[in-house]
Design a protein around this motif. Sequence first.
Motif, PDB file in Angstrom:
ATOM      1  N   UNK A  48     -53.556  84.110  63.752  1.00  0.00           N
ATOM      2  CA  UNK A  48     -53.748  82.722  63.317  1.00  0.00           C
ATOM      3  C   UNK A  48     -55.204  82.186  63.571  1.00  0.00           C
ATOM      4  N   UNK A  49     -55.463  81.135  62.545  1.00  0.00           N
ATOM      5  CA  UNK A  49     -56.968  80.506  62.727  1.00  0.00           C
ATOM      6  C   UNK A  49     -56.921  79.907  64.044  1.00  0.00           C
ATOM      7  N   UNK A  50     -56.123  79.524  64.643  1.00  0.00           N
ATOM      8  CA  UNK A  50     -56.300  78.741  66.094  1.00  0.00           C
ATOM      9  C   UNK A  50     -56.541  80.166  67.071  1.00  0.00           C
ATOM     10  N   UNK A  74     -60.763  83.751  60.532  1.00  0.00           N
ATOM     11  CA  UNK A  74     -59.868  84.282  59.685  1.00  0.00           C
ATOM     12  C   UNK A  74     -60.704  84.372  58.223  1.00  0.00           C
ATOM     13  N   UNK A 102     -59.541  79.440  55.083  1.00  0.00           N
ATOM     14  CA  UNK A 102     -58.699  79.548  56.398  1.00  0.00           C
ATOM     15  C   UNK A 102     -59.648  78.500  57.436  1.00  0.00           C
ATOM     16  N   UNK A 161     -48.941  77.505  66.643  1.00  0.00           N
ATOM     17  CA  UNK A 161     -50.327  77.892  65.992  1.00  0.00           C
ATOM     18  C   UNK A 161     -50.055  79.092  65.171  1.00  0.00           C
ATOM     19  N   UNK A 162     -49.333  80.163  65.680  1.00  0.00           N
ATOM     20  CA  UNK A 162     -49.258  81.237  65.029  1.00  0.00           C
ATOM     21  C   UNK A 162     -48.319  81.435  63.608  1.00  0.00           C
ATOM     22  N   UNK A 163     -47.782  80.364  63.747  1.00  0.00           N
ATOM     23  CA  UNK A 163     -46.926  80.000  62.392  1.00  0.00           C
ATOM     24  C   UNK A 163     -47.508  78.974  61.484  1.00  0.00           C
ATOM     25  N   UNK A 192     -50.681  78.179  61.381  1.00  0.00           N
ATOM     26  CA  UNK A 192     -52.064  78.300  60.936  1.00  0.00           C
ATOM     27  C   UNK A 192     -52.290  79.755  60.361  1.00  0.00           C
ATOM     28  N   UNK A 193     -51.323  80.573  60.017  1.00  0.00           N
ATOM     29  CA  UNK A 193     -51.588  81.647  59.628  1.00  0.00           C
ATOM     30  C   UNK A 193     -51.385  81.889  58.047  1.00  0.00           C
ATOM     31  N   UNK A 194     -52.147  82.774  57.387  1.00  0.00           N
ATOM     32  CA  UNK A 194     -52.024  82.872  55.998  1.00  0.00           C
ATOM     33  C   UNK A 194     -50.710  83.822  55.591  1.00  0.00           C
TER      34      UNK A 194
END
Lengths: 527, 448, 121
Positions: free
Chosen positions: A95-97, A101, A108, B92-94, B96-98
């Motif tokens: 994730x970006x966080x 990315x 992103x 975040x993992x859901x 801010x992911x692509x």
Amino acid sequence: MSTMNTVGRPTAPVPHQPEHDYKHPTLTGGRGLLQDEHLIFESDGWFKTGVDLPEPRGNGSDLGALVRHDPIGLPGLSEPQAMRHYVRLSQKNHAIDLALYPLGSCTMKHNPRLNEKMARLPGFSDIHPLQPISTVQGALELMDQLAHWLKTLTGMPAVAMSPKAGAHGELCGLMAIRAAHEASGEHARRRKVLVPTSAHGTNPATAAFVGYTVVEVAQTADGRVDVADLASKLGDDVAAIMVTNPNTCGLFERDILEISRLTHEAGAYFYCDGANFNAIVGRVRPGDLGVDAMHINLHKTFSTPHGGGGPGSGPVVLSAALAPFAPAPWVVNDGDSFRLVEREEDEAAQAFGRMCAFNGQMGMFVRALSYMMSHGSDGLRQVAEDAVLNANYIKARLSDVMSAAFPDGPCMHEALFDDSWLEGTDITTLDFAKAMIDEGFHPMTMYFPLVVHGAMLIEPTETESKQELDRFITALRALAAAAKAGDVERFKGAPFHAPLRRLDETRAARAPKLRWSAPEGHNMAAE
Amino acid sequence: MRYLPLTPDDRTAMLAAIGANTIDDLFVDVPQPARREGFVDLPRVSGELEVERALVALAAKNTAAGTVPFFCGAGAYRHHVPATVDHIIQRSEFLTSYTPYQPEIAQGTLQYLYEFQTQVANLTGMDVANASLYDGSTATAEGVLMATRVTRRNKAVFSGGVHPHYVRASETVVHAVGVETVSLPAAIDAEAAVIDAIDKDTACVVVQTPNVFGTATDVTKIAEAAKAAGALLIVVVTEAVSMGLLKSPGEMGADIVAAEGQSIGNALNYGGPYVGLFACRQALIRQMPGRLCGETVDADGERGFVLTLSTREQHIRRDKATSNICTNSGLCCLAFSIHMSLLGETGLRKLALLNHDKALATREALAAIPGVEVLTPRFFNEFAIRLPKPAAEVVDALAAHRILAGVPYSRLAPGTGMDDVLLVAATETTLDADIKILAEALTRVLAA
Amino acid sequence: MHFTKDHEWVRLDGDVATVGITKHAADQLGDVVFVETPEAGKTVAAKDSFAVVESVKAASDVYAPVSGEVIEGNVALATSPETVNADPEGEGWFAKLKVSDASQLDTLMDRAAYDAFLATL
């Protein structure tokens, strides 16, 4: 056989036994903080529910034979089980966080949480698309304000807000172009759309979808549209050109004014793919480049979250020539109040139709406006400058160990490398990318654009600090050194430290298994 | 600016590393006439407090559904969404992911997509579902296009019960491709009329159940007629919760299901983002639009998931792609899937029954009002009534009393002779007190 | 056996031509995952697209090297597309055509010419 994609990548893992065991198997499949998580369909929850509801009265149903009796096949989880299931899954995602990315052409960037908070205000999230207009004046005002920001930043007179994503926006833009040619009686003759070879796949897909013949335009050695080739292909049979600017090689089209002049001279329209608007926002207005239509990915430039692949939002700014053909609905500011033009009549008589059932991605509009207001015109200009600075910094710091595809001159917001520097190492772009995963970074965009062999497209965005960029650069330099030193093992079997090793895509595609199915004798009936 | 980490010193050092003097050196490729000096004419940077204040003020100008008696439906429904759903989708993992193009570090997304596909397939009674499309209306258009690819025929017939905006959104796209459409006149209870319109060129018939007037229909006979003529049956569902009570489209012989999934896990959001559900029979999967997630194994033989059959998609097939779709509704699928996992079969059936209950109670209250005629014979949670006055006027009069009474059919399709028709929906969120308030106010407005 | 520049091969037996894609094409495609072959009875003209072959990373149209009527598509490929990789110029054939004009084969390359052509790519 038609053209083959020869710059592709391996799609099935080669059996690979690393010399030292990178991943000693555990007894349970769990690995420290990483839990082995089954599918919900393999849970013990076929009869449970995590939602407490009042008892239905079940009164007077007259549905008779329409009632569903067979088991549906939906497991239920109590709330704690559901929470764990999804938190465990989440921990298998980058994730970006978490870290950089650097997916080229995807932008992103950091997703501010203020935007999330604003989108959840009941005054925005809990309003119905068909409520009386008098009860949604704030929503229409917000759409009007966002439209104003988009029009001002692009220097374009109109914007169609309803497209639901970038590709949907492209469709909207091309249909507006088609409607304009139909209105002028030239549609029957103008059947071609010119698209550079470096274009994103959605461009030719959209043009073909709308019934145009796609004609490719050559690229020059320095990664730009070949203007001579374009000029030779322009004529009264061309409906539009579709050019991405900055283009997919991360370069600004230097001859863009000449390109738009030639296009307009030929009576065609200039569709610009706005995927890379982040590089120029606040510094260059597409309207000043002669653009007739451009979609804006709110989920790229304006920070609405990518959410694992959506939802997006793709408003399309339109020139005065195309504005009358914009699809319904749109907002009109009458001074003291706002209204929604929903019917294709009167002022919308030339509208080419409707893109979707309702008003577009309102939830994304709130987030994007929140982002824009936060930055302001000064902050947005700084966004473009920092995005371009970060990309050039990466390019400068890596060019001595990797091969920049277009070494001369600056790039815009993304740096493109090819795989010539890997020649003789037996390591491919894909191997290199998978080794990046082991170092804690998401790979860059690979094998795109197609015009560069083994392409690696790195877009850091403006929300990376210099410290994070340096960490990334250090990692890539170390990997490059390892590749050149012949440490093939590190690359061929990578990733070793991710939740899973390389996946067998060939197997997935040959015998597609697209859903869980109950094993023999499984009882999934609810009580 | 709080979102921009670079300091002036960083910028100076980085420019030096690049070998540039000023930032303008990096924009040299922009032709001189297009370079803009200074800032565009918009407000400057704002702190969180200012932005929040401005947006809260805008939000306050809207009447939130939860603050009033609320009966709007017509393709978007207000349901209660458990708090867990919104918490999880903001992880975040859901969030801010692509798109999961690197499956080794996107198993979280891929596994929930696989679970989502299975849930949707089971809910609709179909063999397979994709990883979502934009919304129900665009899914319908994609269904029509898919049917033309499968049958190599070029005409689609829409019943008079399909949501007018769905018809218009579909027409807009499929006409551009050269597909012919026949849209039957609006009808409360005549899905089967499509049968007479089927001919040898018909690629598909599109029917909706419950339809835009709320009428629930057994489409089995339509499926048989379509099959006999070599055409496909596309069933549209705009209220996904209905499938917890009503026979599934698959059970009734649908070839393709295009549905709106907003009702489960997603807020009203003034029309978007929503989540398009798309399911079909196994034999048709190679012609399916959108992303598909499939099961496979990794190099160590462990089960994992990947996006598959991607040669159908634009990034590989380019101008030969089945659709130009790129983005799906990722996070909205997740919301749908979490809510569905919490409900389970037990919860979904109960929720559906509650909705039906509330609608029956609303019908009972409204049917007793002089001048009101209930038009919908069999329904799930929404029905149409005829009023002695134009429905839009009545709705506006009730809105002035802070009652959102429903959707006038004329809002969807003006000038079809149904300006006196009002669509009224009730869900589990409807209170008995709301029904009473609506009935009393409607009585007064009609008497005035 | 004759070859096209689009990497199809054709083998004539009487007036029946068996058609497939070359080993070079199969190697370039990578692991083939799906093949769509034409139905019997269909008439095709030389250079018409008459079949589709897909790998995980690419999808290609296959063109008829000669004109004719399809006698049989290789339905076995639907369930075992990997045959195209394993034996492209044998069991991995795509279709059999009843050739309408055998002289069309004269315009195609023989093995030596095709190999020479590959060397120029």
